[in-house]
Design an enzyme around this catalytic site. Sequence first.
Site, mmCIF file in Angstrom:
data_model
loop_
_atom_site.group_PDB
_atom_site.id
_atom_site.type_symbol
_atom_site.label_atom_id
_atom_site.label_comp_id
_atom_site.label_asym_id
_atom_site.label_seq_id
_atom_site.Cartn_x
_atom_site.Cartn_y
_atom_site.Cartn_z
ATOM 1 N N LYS A 44 0.845 -1.205 0.000
ATOM 2 C CA LYS A 44 0.000 0.000 0.000
ATOM 3 C C LYS A 44 0.878 1.253 0.000
ATOM 4 C CE LYS A 44 -0.263 -0.421 5.050
ATOM 5 N NZ LYS A 44 -1.066 -0.895 6.184
ATOM 6 N N ARG A 143 -10.837 -0.442 14.535
ATOM 7 C CA ARG A 143 -10.570 0.384 13.356
ATOM 8 C C ARG A 143 -11.402 -0.185 12.210
ATOM 9 N NH1 ARG A 143 -4.386 0.930 11.126
ATOM 10 N NH2 ARG A 143 -4.883 -1.163 10.408
ATOM 11 N N TYR A 265 15.753 29.880 9.617
ATOM 12 C CA TYR A 265 14.532 30.534 10.108
ATOM 13 C C TYR A 265 14.494 30.528 11.637
ATOM 14 C CZ TYR A 265 12.545 30.360 5.403
ATOM 15 O OH TYR A 265 12.301 30.541 4.071
ATOM 16 N N MET A 313 11.788 24.295 3.764
ATOM 17 C CA MET A 313 11.002 23.532 2.786
ATOM 18 C C MET A 313 11.884 22.730 1.838
ATOM 19 S SD MET A 313 8.168 24.822 0.028
ATOM 20 C CE MET A 313 7.144 25.647 1.256
HETATM 21 C C1 LIG Z 1 -0.308 -1.907 6.847
HETATM 22 C C2 LIG Z 1 -0.890 -3.203 7.274
HETATM 23 C C3 LIG Z 1 -0.090 -4.360 7.325
HETATM 24 C C4 LIG Z 1 1.416 -4.311 7.176
HETATM 25 O O1 LIG Z 1 1.960 -3.877 8.395
HETATM 26 P P1 LIG Z 1 3.516 -3.696 8.659
HETATM 27 O O2 LIG Z 1 3.594 -3.304 10.083
HETATM 28 O O3 LIG Z 1 3.975 -2.614 7.734
HETATM 29 O O4 LIG Z 1 4.189 -4.985 8.362
HETATM 30 C C5 LIG Z 1 -0.720 -5.573 7.575
HETATM 31 N N1 LIG Z 1 -2.054 -5.631 7.823
HETATM 32 C C6 LIG Z 1 -2.848 -4.534 7.818
HETATM 33 C C7 LIG Z 1 -4.296 -4.681 8.120
HETATM 34 C C8 LIG Z 1 -2.282 -3.280 7.558
HETATM 35 O O5 LIG Z 1 -3.064 -2.192 7.580
#
Ligand SMILES: *Cc1c(COP(=O)(O)O)cnc(C)c1O
Length: 372
Positions: A44, A143, A265, A313
């Site tokens: 992802k 969640r 800054y 930036m």
């Molecule tokens: C992102 C995610 C993973 C992968 O998790 P990592 O800690 O990056 O290995 C697995 N399962 C779900 C549901 C996730 O949201």
Amino acid sequence: MTTRESTGPDHATTTLTIDLDALAANYRLLAARAAPARCAAVVKADGYGLGVAQVARALATAGCSTFFVAHLDEGIALRMILEDEDAEILVFNGLMPGSESAYRVYRLFPVLNDLGQIERWRRYCRQHGTHPAALHLDTGMSRLGLPPQETATLIAEPDRLSDLDLCCILSHLACADTPSHPLNREQQSDFAAAVKQLPETTASLAASSGIFLGPDWHFDMVRPGVSLYGVAPVPGEANPMSPVVTLEGTILQVREVDAPQTVGYGATHRFSGPARVATVAAGYADGYLRSISSRGVAYLGDTAVPVVGRVSMDLITLDVSAAPNARPGDSVELIGPHHDVDALAAEAGTIGYEILTSLGRRYRRHYTGGQP
Ligand SMILES: *Cc1c(COP(=O)(O)O)cnc(C)c1O
């Protein structure tokens, strides 16, 4: 190591190198660790910021045939990328109304997250032919996934799953990076109890850190993300993963300064004597987070050179007084063998995940390795 591909702006002075051989080695290490469970891969957020096309192809070559993404659009993009038409792609975020046909057309498997989604998918499959889906049971994240009451309903009323081609039942651990946390065992046993009462299919609980909790957490399939990309799966312990990411900047300018001058800054850093400041093209717009201001370290060869003043930036300023020969054009290690993603994350007050997924689009990107 042969450079396979370069992307990004032509004149960038900061280079992100992504080692696809290290990525493949990490996949094989995790797969061996999880065996006999299968090893999927989570790609992802553009392959955790590293480029999903390159990352997913390298993982497929390393033997991965099941991929997880968060968004439907990520799944559609991944379907175009993968050569193996049989590769499984599962979409965590679930079945939003109106998205059913996209799942079927692109042969993506929705992760069904509540009883309503289950019912909607069954209805769709009755009309258009059956197509696999996964089920997410929430065992402690509050969640996504079926809340415990809905899981109980599903177990009590098995007809709710009739005609459903269930390819996977998954749940997600909340505290896997803290091996001693009691929730790890609670979620493990709640998940084990639930899958025992549901139709037999592939069960999956562990992500990166969960793999290292031990075989009780592996079930039939593990689904690591961040550890594939080199981040330590168990914080505070020796990192068994190979580093995948290197970030190297080029010194644009060197400034001789002396007290009472300040840098950057807010004039937050005041020099107490003669010093040399080198400026490098990486800033918060590139994911070099502003919280690294006056806390980070870079390396000129083996010499540590601290970030002084605020990250802006486009630029950072480094105190290179300890490297009297530093000059424009010299290369500076921002992420690399002296200073890995986890080290930079600690300086930023965050986790490796955020460093990776924030890596900017203005860096030149080199992909190395990845050949079969
Ligand atoms: C992102 C995610 C993973 C992968 O998790 P990592 O800690 O990056 O290995 C697995 N399962 C779900 C549901 C996730 O949201």
